[in-house]
Design a protein around this motif. Structure first.
Motif, PDB file in Angstrom:
ATOM      1  N   TYR A 153      54.329   9.618 -24.946  1.00 23.83           N
ATOM      2  CA  TYR A 153      53.218   9.098 -24.157  1.00 23.83           C
ATOM      3  C   TYR A 153      53.602   7.830 -23.394  1.00 23.83           C
ATOM      4  O   TYR A 153      53.058   7.562 -22.318  1.00 23.83           O
ATOM      5  N   ARG A 154      54.546   7.076 -23.940  1.00 20.19           N
ATOM      6  CA  ARG A 154      55.024   5.898 -23.214  1.00 20.19           C
ATOM      7  C   ARG A 154      55.746   6.318 -21.931  1.00 20.19           C
ATOM      8  O   ARG A 154      55.547   5.714 -20.873  1.00 20.19           O
ATOM      9  N   ALA A 156      55.289   9.083 -20.184  1.00 21.74           N
ATOM     10  CA  ALA A 156      54.277   9.565 -19.236  1.00 21.74           C
ATOM     11  C   ALA A 156      53.526   8.402 -18.605  1.00 21.74           C
ATOM     12  O   ALA A 156      53.222   8.418 -17.407  1.00 21.74           O
ATOM     13  N   ARG A 157      53.265   7.391 -19.413  1.00 20.97           N
ATOM     14  CA  ARG A 157      52.551   6.223 -18.898  1.00 20.97           C
ATOM     15  C   ARG A 157      53.423   5.405 -17.946  1.00 20.97           C
ATOM     16  O   ARG A 157      52.962   4.928 -16.907  1.00 20.97           O
ATOM     17  N   PHE A 158      54.708   5.225 -18.275  1.00 18.93           N
ATOM     18  CA  PHE A 158      55.617   4.505 -17.371  1.00 18.93           C
ATOM     19  C   PHE A 158      55.786   5.259 -16.055  1.00 18.93           C
ATOM     20  O   PHE A 158      55.826   4.654 -14.983  1.00 18.93           O
ATOM     21  N   ALA A 159      55.886   6.568 -16.130  1.00 19.68           N
ATOM     22  CA  ALA A 159      55.986   7.373 -14.907  1.00 19.68           C
ATOM     23  C   ALA A 159      54.758   7.156 -14.034  1.00 19.68           C
ATOM     24  O   ALA A 159      54.852   7.071 -12.806  1.00 19.68           O
ATOM     25  N   CYS A 160      53.612   7.054 -14.677  1.00 18.21           N
ATOM     26  CA  CYS A 160      52.341   6.831 -13.984  1.00 18.21           C
ATOM     27  C   CYS A 160      52.304   5.443 -13.355  1.00 18.21           C
ATOM     28  O   CYS A 160      51.905   5.276 -12.203  1.00 18.21           O
ATOM     29  N   SER A 161      52.744   4.447 -14.097  1.00 14.76           N
ATOM     30  CA  SER A 161      52.707   3.066 -13.626  1.00 14.76           C
ATOM     31  C   SER A 161      53.704   2.803 -12.503  1.00 14.76           C
ATOM     32  O   SER A 161      53.379   2.143 -11.511  1.00 14.76           O
ATOM     33  N   LEU A 162      54.921   3.348 -12.661  1.00 10.95           N
ATOM     34  CA  LEU A 162      55.995   3.044 -11.727  1.00 10.95           C
ATOM     35  C   LEU A 162      56.132   4.066 -10.607  1.00 10.95           C
ATOM     36  O   LEU A 162      56.866   3.839  -9.639  1.00 10.95           O
ATOM     37  N   LYS A 163      55.456   5.209 -10.737  1.00 11.68           N
ATOM     38  CA  LYS A 163      55.593   6.329  -9.796  1.00 11.68           C
ATOM     39  C   LYS A 163      57.034   6.849  -9.789  1.00 11.68           C
ATOM     40  O   LYS A 163      57.589   7.203  -8.745  1.00 11.68           O
ATOM     41  N   ARG A 188      46.646   4.859 -31.186  1.00  2.73           N
ATOM     42  CA  ARG A 188      47.856   4.685 -30.389  1.00  2.73           C
ATOM     43  C   ARG A 188      47.833   5.604 -29.159  1.00  2.73           C
ATOM     44  O   ARG A 188      48.238   5.211 -28.065  1.00  2.73           O
ATOM     45  N   VAL A 189      47.358   6.825 -29.363  1.00  6.48           N
ATOM     46  CA  VAL A 189      47.263   7.765 -28.240  1.00  6.48           C
ATOM     47  C   VAL A 189      46.301   7.225 -27.188  1.00  6.48           C
ATOM     48  O   VAL A 189      46.585   7.245 -25.982  1.00  6.48           O
ATOM     49  N   PHE A 190      45.166   6.702 -27.653  1.00 11.31           N
ATOM     50  CA  PHE A 190      44.175   6.186 -26.712  1.00 11.31           C
ATOM     51  C   PHE A 190      44.708   4.995 -25.926  1.00 11.31           C
ATOM     52  O   PHE A 190      44.431   4.861 -24.725  1.00 11.31           O
ATOM     53  N   ILE A 191      45.494   4.136 -26.572  1.00 13.72           N
ATOM     54  CA  ILE A 191      46.054   2.979 -25.878  1.00 13.72           C
ATOM     55  C   ILE A 191      46.906   3.415 -24.694  1.00 13.72           C
ATOM     56  O   ILE A 191      46.764   2.905 -23.573  1.00 13.72           O
ATOM     57  N   GLU A 192      47.796   4.388 -24.918  1.00 13.99           N
ATOM     58  CA  GLU A 192      48.653   4.858 -23.826  1.00 13.99           C
ATOM     59  C   GLU A 192      47.831   5.565 -22.756  1.00 13.99           C
ATOM     60  O   GLU A 192      48.051   5.383 -21.554  1.00 13.99           O
ATOM     61  N   PHE A 193      46.861   6.381 -23.185  1.00  9.86           N
ATOM     62  CA  PHE A 193      45.989   7.093 -22.249  1.00  9.86           C
ATOM     63  C   PHE A 193      45.201   6.109 -21.387  1.00  9.86           C
ATOM     64  O   PHE A 193      45.124   6.254 -20.155  1.00  9.86           O
ATOM     65  N   SER A 194      44.600   5.100 -22.012  1.00 18.61           N
ATOM     66  CA  SER A 194      43.765   4.161 -21.264  1.00 18.61           C
ATOM     67  C   SER A 194      44.596   3.317 -20.305  1.00 18.61           C
ATOM     68  O   SER A 194      44.130   2.965 -19.216  1.00 18.61           O
ATOM     69  N   LYS A 195      45.842   3.000 -20.684  1.00 21.97           N
ATOM     70  CA  LYS A 195      46.719   2.266 -19.770  1.00 21.97           C
ATOM     71  C   LYS A 195      47.025   3.109 -18.541  1.00 21.97           C
ATOM     72  O   LYS A 195      47.071   2.593 -17.418  1.00 21.97           O
ATOM     73  N   ALA A 196      47.247   4.400 -18.762  1.00 18.91           N
ATOM     74  CA  ALA A 196      47.499   5.300 -17.625  1.00 18.91           C
ATOM     75  C   ALA A 196      46.261   5.406 -16.742  1.00 18.91           C
ATOM     76  O   ALA A 196      46.370   5.461 -15.509  1.00 18.91           O
ATOM     77  N   LEU A 197      45.089   5.425 -17.363  1.00 24.74           N
ATOM     78  CA  LEU A 197      43.844   5.550 -16.608  1.00 24.74           C
ATOM     79  C   LEU A 197      43.606   4.330 -15.722  1.00 24.74           C
ATOM     80  O   LEU A 197      42.887   4.412 -14.719  1.00 24.74           O
ATOM     81  N   LYS A 198      44.214   3.210 -16.065  1.00 18.41           N
ATOM     82  CA  LYS A 198      44.074   1.987 -15.270  1.00 18.41           C
ATOM     83  C   LYS A 198      44.904   2.031 -13.990  1.00 18.41           C
ATOM     84  O   LYS A 198      44.663   1.252 -13.073  1.00 18.41           O
ATOM     85  N   GLU A 199      45.889   2.919 -13.940  1.00 20.57           N
ATOM     86  CA  GLU A 199      46.785   2.968 -12.788  1.00 20.57           C
ATOM     87  C   GLU A 199      46.095   3.611 -11.581  1.00 20.57           C
ATOM     88  O   GLU A 199      45.052   4.247 -11.721  1.00 20.57           O
ATOM     89  N   ASN A 200      46.691   3.446 -10.406  1.00 28.05           N
ATOM     90  CA  ASN A 200      46.027   3.966  -9.195  1.00 28.05           C
ATOM     91  C   ASN A 200      46.282   5.448  -8.951  1.00 28.05           C
ATOM     92  O   ASN A 200      45.733   6.026  -8.025  1.00 28.05           O
ATOM     93  N   LYS A 201      47.113   6.077  -9.813  1.00 31.59           N
ATOM     94  CA  LYS A 201      47.284   7.524  -9.739  1.00 31.59           C
ATOM     95  C   LYS A 201      47.440   8.073 -11.161  1.00 31.59           C
ATOM     96  O   LYS A 201      48.522   8.492 -11.571  1.00 31.59           O
TER      97      LYS A 201
END
Length: 416
Positions: A153-154, A156-163, A188-201
């Motif tokens: 999940y990290r 996936a979240r980094f890919a989301c944050s950095l494009k 822990r799952v929710f933390i990564e999910f919510s961080k991704a949800l904060k991104e612009n994509k």
């Protein structure tokens, strides 16, 4: 470099050690992105010596020594050995003989496995993380990646944050970990999910999990939208999964409010429950989706208010899309009901805009119910009825309020 950090680094050097900037702070610095939290790695001295040098430092961390000093985080160089399944199944070794290269080797991905000597500014990059930053690719640092399921999940979240794109071998490692994903806590799952949800994509998070074939583990209701066909004349983007990804990305452009973004993500979960023989139609999906939102939200430990907003978005988004086709009395009922709900007219309006405008060229004015709804509620309120009819609260009062609001809607509609 901050003067206080340089002084800390010099004290450590005087005792035979070195101080390195590591992790996300260095990654963002190299990318010319904003640096928020600075993490440092201490090499070549013992924990006891660090405490002696910096008696005002605050120690935290149960599994390994991490210190807070001057608002920064300092961790002793360490290695990790897998001993049990799950995110916490590691034996930690921290001593003054562990090198910065050994510490970097335990980290998840190459772009996070870079260090910079605070005093000399020398870059330590044994895993070619800088090259991967330039290529905009995410790669596992070593085969030890598969020792920690949270890394799925990290990434996936980094890919989301950095494009950034995720390398194929790393996607395979992520898939290898799918059976261990259930060992992660929902928090822990929710933390990564919510961080991704904060991104612009936010869609990138789900697309990466889909490619790694692990989307169904914690996000089954999203996964079930894959292949759920829709009428092509209304949804040229394809299946319900593609539609949902476009909707959540559109919502991210319209609001920073995470509960509204969540509502946009889950508004069509009912389509994942439609029998295939009914495709491309999804009769009653707005009602079927309510239970799906509840199950999904509870599984990832989403806040209750998020779940409530999602359920309302499921139930009401279709009505919002045809607001101007409703009878005046239905319009008033809709306005009153939605405005009293957790999501409100504003929140549902964003969901409907995201739903309708993400893939089609539609005049936003034709689906704008928020402005007329709020104006109606403002102009025809309890004070208005009290002054016009000189009556107190009660059944008759409520009836008069409803009648006057219907009249107001009729007049407003005739003007337009």
């Amino acid at each position: 470099m901050d003067k206080e950090i340089l002084e800390i680094a010099q004290k450590i050097k005087n005792q035979g050690g070195r101080l390195y900037l590591v992790g996300g702070a260095l990654r963002n610095k190299l990318l010319n992105r904003q640096v928020k939290d600075e993490d440092y790695c201490v090499v070549g001295i013992t924990t006891e010596k660090f405490k002696e040098l910096f008696p005002k430092s605050f120690q935290r961390g149960k599994l390994f020594e991490v210190f807070e000093l001057k608002g920064k985080e300092f961790a002793m160089a360490r290695t990790e050995t897998k001993t049990n399944a799950g995110h916490k199944g590691f034996e930690i070794t921290a001593n003054k003989d562990i090198t910065i290269e050994q510490d970097l080797a335990r980290r998840d991905i190459t772009i996070n496995s870079i260090a910079q000597d605070v005093l000399t500014e020398e870059i330590i990059d044994p895993f070619n993380g800088i090259e991967d930053l330039k290529s905009k690719v995410i790669k596992a640092t070593t085969e030890h990646f598969i020792e920690d399921p949270l890394r799925v999940y990290r990434v996936a979240r980094f890919a989301c944050s950095l494009k950034f794109k995720v390398e194929e071998d790393t996607l395979e490692m992520m898939n290898y970990l799918r059976n261990e994903l259930n060992s992660l806590s929902e928090e822990r799952v929710f933390i990564e999910f919510s961080k991704a949800l904060k991104e612009n994509k936010p869609s990138i998070f789900f697309e990466v999990l889909k490619k790694a074939e692990v989307l169904d583990v914690h996000f089954k209701e999203i996964y079930d939208l894959i292949g759920a066909l829709q009428p092509p004349e209304h949804h040229p983007e394809g299946d319900s999964f593609n539609h949902t990804m476009m909707v959540v990305d559109k919502s991210a452009k319209l609001t920073d409010n995470l509960e509204i973004r969540f509502a946009s993500l889950v508004h069509d979960l009912g389509k994942g429950l439609t029998p295939k023989e009914e495709y491309p139609h999804h009769y009653g999906h707005e009602i079927k989706g309510i239970d799906a939102v509840e199950k999904f939200g509870n599984r990832i430990k989403a806040p209750k208010r998020w779940i409530e907003c999602g359920k309302i978005a499921c139930r009401e988004h279709m009505r919002g899309g045809i607001f101007y086709k409703m009878k005046p009395s239905k319009k008033v009922e809709f306005i009153e009901r939605v405005e009293k709900s957790a999501i409100g007219l504003h929140g549902l309006q964003i969901v409907v805009y995201s739903d309708k405008l993400s893939s089609r060229n539609i005049d936003s004015g034709s689906i704008d119910f928020e402005s007329i709804g709020k104006m109606c509620l403002k102009e025809v309120n309890g004070e208005f009825i009290k002054n016009k009819y000189n009556i107190k609260q009660g059944i008759d009062f409520g009836n008069k309020l409803r009648q006057e609001r219907i009249k107001w809607i009729i007049n407003a509609t005739n003007k337009t």
